[in-house]
Write an enzyme that holds these catalytic residues in place. Structure first.
Site, short mmCIF file in Angstrom:
data_model
loop_
_atom_site.label_atom_id
_atom_site.label_comp_id
_atom_site.label_asym_id
_atom_site.label_seq_id
_atom_site.Cartn_x
_atom_site.Cartn_y
_atom_site.Cartn_z
N GLN A 75 2.95 -0.23 2.34
CA GLN A 75 2.20 -1.48 2.34
C GLN A 75 3.12 -2.65 2.67
O GLN A 75 3.99 -2.53 3.52
CB GLN A 75 1.46 -1.61 1.00
CG GLN A 75 0.54 -0.41 0.77
CD GLN A 75 -0.33 -0.53 -0.46
OE1 GLN A 75 -0.86 -1.59 -0.77
NE2 GLN A 75 -0.49 0.57 -1.18
N TYR A 76 2.94 -3.80 2.00
CA TYR A 76 3.80 -4.95 2.28
C TYR A 76 5.12 -4.83 1.52
O TYR A 76 5.16 -4.40 0.37
CB TYR A 76 3.12 -6.25 1.85
CG TYR A 76 2.08 -6.74 2.83
CD1 TYR A 76 2.46 -7.33 4.05
CD2 TYR A 76 0.73 -6.63 2.55
CE1 TYR A 76 1.50 -7.77 4.95
CE2 TYR A 76 -0.23 -7.08 3.45
CZ TYR A 76 0.17 -7.65 4.64
OH TYR A 76 -0.77 -8.08 5.54
N THR A 77 6.19 -5.24 2.20
CA THR A 77 7.46 -5.35 1.52
C THR A 77 8.20 -6.57 2.05
O THR A 77 7.84 -7.15 3.08
CB THR A 77 8.32 -4.08 1.67
OG1 THR A 77 9.40 -4.12 0.74
CG2 THR A 77 8.87 -3.95 3.08
N TYR A 78 9.23 -6.96 1.31
CA TYR A 78 10.06 -8.11 1.68
C TYR A 78 11.44 -7.62 2.08
O TYR A 78 11.98 -6.68 1.48
CB TYR A 78 10.19 -9.07 0.50
CG TYR A 78 11.31 -10.09 0.66
CD1 TYR A 78 11.16 -11.20 1.48
CD2 TYR A 78 12.53 -9.91 0.01
CE1 TYR A 78 12.19 -12.12 1.65
CE2 TYR A 78 13.56 -10.82 0.16
CZ TYR A 78 13.39 -11.91 0.99
OH TYR A 78 14.41 -12.82 1.16
N HIS A 79 12.01 -8.23 3.11
CA HIS A 79 13.41 -8.03 3.45
C HIS A 79 14.09 -9.38 3.54
O HIS A 79 13.48 -10.36 4.00
CB HIS A 79 13.58 -7.31 4.79
CG HIS A 79 13.07 -5.89 4.78
ND1 HIS A 79 13.39 -4.99 3.79
CD2 HIS A 79 12.27 -5.23 5.65
CE1 HIS A 79 12.81 -3.83 4.06
NE2 HIS A 79 12.12 -3.95 5.17
N ALA A 164 15.35 0.21 1.19
CA ALA A 164 15.79 -1.16 0.95
C ALA A 164 16.17 -1.28 -0.52
O ALA A 164 15.33 -1.11 -1.40
CB ALA A 164 14.69 -2.16 1.30
N CYS A 180 4.42 -3.55 -2.15
CA CYS A 180 3.92 -2.16 -2.09
C CYS A 180 2.56 -2.01 -2.76
O CYS A 180 2.18 -0.90 -3.15
CB CYS A 180 4.94 -1.19 -2.68
SG CYS A 180 6.53 -1.23 -1.84
#
Length: 215
Positions: A75-79, A164, A180
């Site tokens: 799903q969505y994640t941040y980097h 990550a 997520c």
């Protein structure tokens, strides 16, 4: 197998479209037999990525950072800076053509990396990524935070994307998404837990743990 594996460490934040293009090219070259397998350790500028299962309602602040379609599972994640991203491009057909086992190995790689700093990273059924029980760090019973995320894609049995690990990112940057898709738990980092390690130390631990799991 390890003799054909290349390690690359980027010393500047890599723009996400550049990383995607590089992975696409390398996966094709590995499949064609013209390039060795690659583990690429890097950081990105602050951004959000959407996996193939991302839900629109989990993007809380669409204008905060750039949002990219990742093409990986999840799903969505941040980097962002302070987070060690590891892109893993392996020929699974030559190793073990089992995607579930590959994901399990990536988790084990992270577990053993964190164990080198006496951090206990744990799997949780039904929740992707690695989790830390916060009680030893002053949290409440049952409080758990995510310390590492996983998301992979496999094309013709060559893997890409990867892991990550939160070393010392700005944890407030995760506030623009539901990481997520999990709303009931937070995120943490090695520094937030009190382990003031450097990225170089984390990289050395990742390489040592790699040989135990994949070597």
């Amino acid at each position: 197998m390890t003799s054909t594996l290349e390690w690359r460490i980027s010393d500047r934040p890599v723009p996400y479209p550049e990383a995607l293009a590089e992975m696409e090219a390398r996966v094709a070259a590995i499949r064609a037999g013209s390039a060795p397998e690659l583990v690429w350790l890097l950081e990105h500028p602050p951004l959000y990525t959407a996996g193939t299962s991302a839900r629109p309602e989990d993007l809380l602040e669409a204008s905060r950072f750039p949002v990219f379609e990742a093409g990986r599972g999840g799903q969505y994640t941040y980097h962002g800076p302070g987070q060690r991203v590891g892109y893993v491009m392996l020929d699974l057909q030559k190793r073990q053509p089992d995607i579930r086992a590959f994901v399990c190995d990536l988790e084990e790689w992270l577990i053993r990396t964190l164990a080198r700093f006496t951090i206990k990273g744990e799997r949780r059924p039904g929740r992707v990524g690695l989790w830390v029980d916060k009680r030893p760090y002053g949290g409440l019973p049952g409080q758990e935070d995510k310390i590492a995320a996983l998301g992979v894609r496999v094309r013709r049995w060559v893997s890409f994307h990867g892991i990550a690990l939160n070393v010392e990112p700005d944890l407030s940057h995760f506030g623009g998404i539901v990481p997520c898709g999990i709303r009931d738990h937070g995120v943490t980092s090695m520094h937030a837990l009190g382990y003031l390690v450097t990225m170089d130390e984390v990289d050395m631990a990742l390489r040592a743990a790699w040989n135990e799991v994949f070597g």
